[in-house]
Design an enzyme around this catalytic site. Structure first.
Site, mmCIF file in Angstrom:
data_model
loop_
_atom_site.group_PDB
_atom_site.id
_atom_site.type_symbol
_atom_site.label_atom_id
_atom_site.label_comp_id
_atom_site.label_asym_id
_atom_site.label_seq_id
_atom_site.Cartn_x
_atom_site.Cartn_y
_atom_site.Cartn_z
ATOM 1 N N ASP A 121 36.762 43.610 35.469
ATOM 2 C CA ASP A 121 36.440 42.069 36.297
ATOM 3 C C ASP A 121 35.066 41.933 35.873
ATOM 4 O OD1 ASP A 121 38.878 42.703 37.215
ATOM 5 O OD2 ASP A 121 38.425 43.728 39.086
ATOM 6 N N ARG A 136 40.431 40.135 41.884
ATOM 7 C CA ARG A 136 40.461 40.080 43.093
ATOM 8 C C ARG A 136 39.321 39.363 43.843
ATOM 9 N NH1 ARG A 136 42.255 46.507 44.017
ATOM 10 N NH2 ARG A 136 40.211 46.988 43.157
ATOM 11 N N GLU A 195 44.143 36.709 40.331
ATOM 12 C CA GLU A 195 45.071 37.098 41.386
ATOM 13 C C GLU A 195 44.564 37.032 42.816
ATOM 14 O OE1 GLU A 195 45.716 41.677 40.984
ATOM 15 O OE2 GLU A 195 43.292 41.754 40.348
#
Ligand code: F6P
Length: 343
Positions: A128, A172, A223
Site C-alpha cells: 500500500d 484501505r 477499495e
C-alpha cells in the site's frame, strides 16, 4: 552479534529478498546465522524458529510471499506478551530483532522498543506504500505493475464493447496504488480514500471521454474510497478482529450507478490478492535487497529503535516511532493536479 528476524502483517512481494539479503550479510559480516521467527509474533511467543543460513535462503530472491510465514497478531494483546518476547530473545541470545512489517507491526515494534527497551530495527513492508517515514516500501512497485497490466488489458476489451470497466485495487486508507496504476494506465477517473468522490463527476468524465470519440473508459477505485456522503449508498464497512475495515464491495455499487448515469454498459474487475501474490518486479528485488543490507548495517552500528527508510534514493535511518500509529496518505492537492489527465 546475533540477529533475529520476523515478517508481520499482510504478505508482500520482495519480503523473501529482504530475508535473503539479511541472511547473506549477517553470514559475511558477522559470521552468524540469523534466527527467523515463524508466523510473525506467534513464533516469538511460541518459540517457533528456523535458522536462516545461506543454504536456506538460496533461490528465494524471486519468490513471492514470505518463507517465515506471517500473521497480524501482537504480543501486546497478552498480559505477559512483553516478558515472553524478552525471554525468546534471551533464549536465542539475540542482540537485535529485525521486524519487517507494515503499519501494525511497526507500531508494535516501536512500542516494544520505546516503552520496553527491546532492541529492534524496523523495515517497512507494504504494497500500500502507506508507511510514514519512507518514500517507497518494497512491494508497492510490484502491486502497481500488476494493476497497470490489468488496466492495459481492460482497455482493449472495454474498447471493443464500448464499455466502462471499473477496476477496484487495494488501499484501505491510502490511495497510492490507485493513483499510480491509474496514472500509468491512463485511467478515465481515479477515486482514492483521501478524497470523497462524486459519482456524478465520475460519470461526467466517462461521458466527456466518449464525446471525444474514445470507447474505452477505465475507472480505478481504491477499495477504501468513499462517495460524498448521501451521493451513493455504500454499506457500512465492518471492522475485522484487528480493527481494520473490511472492504471489497465498492466497485459493486459504483458500477451499476455509472451505467445508469451514462447509459453505457459497465463491468467490474476486483483485482484483490493477485496484487499481493507472485514474484516481485526487478525494482522491488533490488529495493528489498537494499533494505535488508541496510538493516544489518544498522544492527552492527547498534542503531536500535530505528527504521530503514528510502530517502532521496538512499537508504537512511529514521526513528522507529516515525511510523507509530500514523499512515502516509496521498496529499489531496497533489491528487487534484492530475485533473487534466483524466476523462
Ligand atoms: O495491507 C495490505 C493489504 O493488502 C491491504 O491493501 C488490503 O486491504 C489488506 O492488506 C487485506 O488484508 P487481509 O490479508 O487481512 O485480507
Amino acid at each position: 552479534m546475533r540477529l533475529g528476524v520476523l515478517t508481520g502483517g499482510g504478505d508482500c512481494p520482495g519480503t523473501n529478498a529482504v530475508l535473503r539479503a539479511i541472511t547473506r550479510k549477517a553470514a559475511s559480516d558477522l559470521g552468524t546465522t540469523v534466527i527467523g521467527f515463524l508466523d510473525a509474533w506467534d513464533g516469538v511467543l511460541e518459540g517457533r524458529t528456523v535458522a536462516l543460513t545461506t543454504d536456506v535462503v538460496r533461490g528465494i530472491l524471486p519468490r513471492g510471499g514470505t518463507i517465515l510465514g506471517t500473521r497480524r497478531g501482537s504480543p501486546l494483546d497478552y498480559p505477559d506478551g512483553v516478558d515472553r518476547v524478552r525471554q525468546a530473545l534471551a533464549e536465542h541470545r539475540i542482540d537485535m530483532l529485525i521486524v519487517i512489517g507494515g503499519n501494525g507491526s511497526l507500531t508494535v515494534a516501536s512500542i516494544l522498543h520505546d516503552d520496553h527497551c527491546i532492541p529492534i530495527i524496523g523495515v517497512p513492508k507494504t504494497i500500500d506504500n502507506d508507511v510514514m517515514g519512507t518514500e517507497y516500501s518494497f512491494g508497492f512497485n510490484t502491486a502497481v505493475q500488476i494493476a497497470t497490466d490489468a488496466i492495459d488489458r481492460l482497455h482493449t476489451t472495454a474498447e471493443s464493447h464500448d464499455r466502462i470497466m471499473v477496476v477496484e485495487v487495494m488501499g484501505r486508507e491510502a490511495g497510492w496504488i490507485a493513483m499510480h496504476a491509474g496514472l500509468a494506465g491512463g485511467a478515465t477517473a481515479i477515486a482514492i480514500p483521501e478524497q470523497p468522490f462524486d459519482i456524478e463527476e465520475l460519470a461526467r468524465l466517462v461521458a466527456r471521454r466518449h464525446d471525444r470519440g474514445r470507447y474505452a473508459s477505465v475507472v480505478v477505485l481504491a477499495e477504501g474510497a468513499m462517495p460524498i456522503p448521501g451521493s451513493l449508498d455504500v454499506p457500512t464497512r465492518e471492522l475485522d478482529e484487528f480493527g481494520h475495515r473490511v472492504y471489497g464491495d465498492l466497485a459493486l455499487h459504483v458500477t451499476p450507478k455509472l451505467a445508469e448515469l451514462t447509459g453505457f454498459e459497465a463491468r467490474v474487475t476486483q483485482l484483490g490478492y493477485v496484487q499481493r501474490g507472485g514474484t516481485p518486479t526487478s525494482f522491488d528485488r533490488v529495493l528489498s535487497t537494499q533494505y535488508g543490507l541496510a538493516a544489518v548495517a544498522a544492527a552492527i552500528d547498534g542503531a536500535s529503535g530505528t527504521m530503514i527508510s528510502l530517502s532521496c534514493g538512499e537508504m537512511t535511518r529514521v526513528p522507529l516511532s516515525t511510523a507509530r500509529g500514523v499512515l502516509k496518505r496521498v496529499d489531496v492537492s497533489q491528487f487534484a493536479e492530475l485533473a487534466p489527465l483524466l476523462g
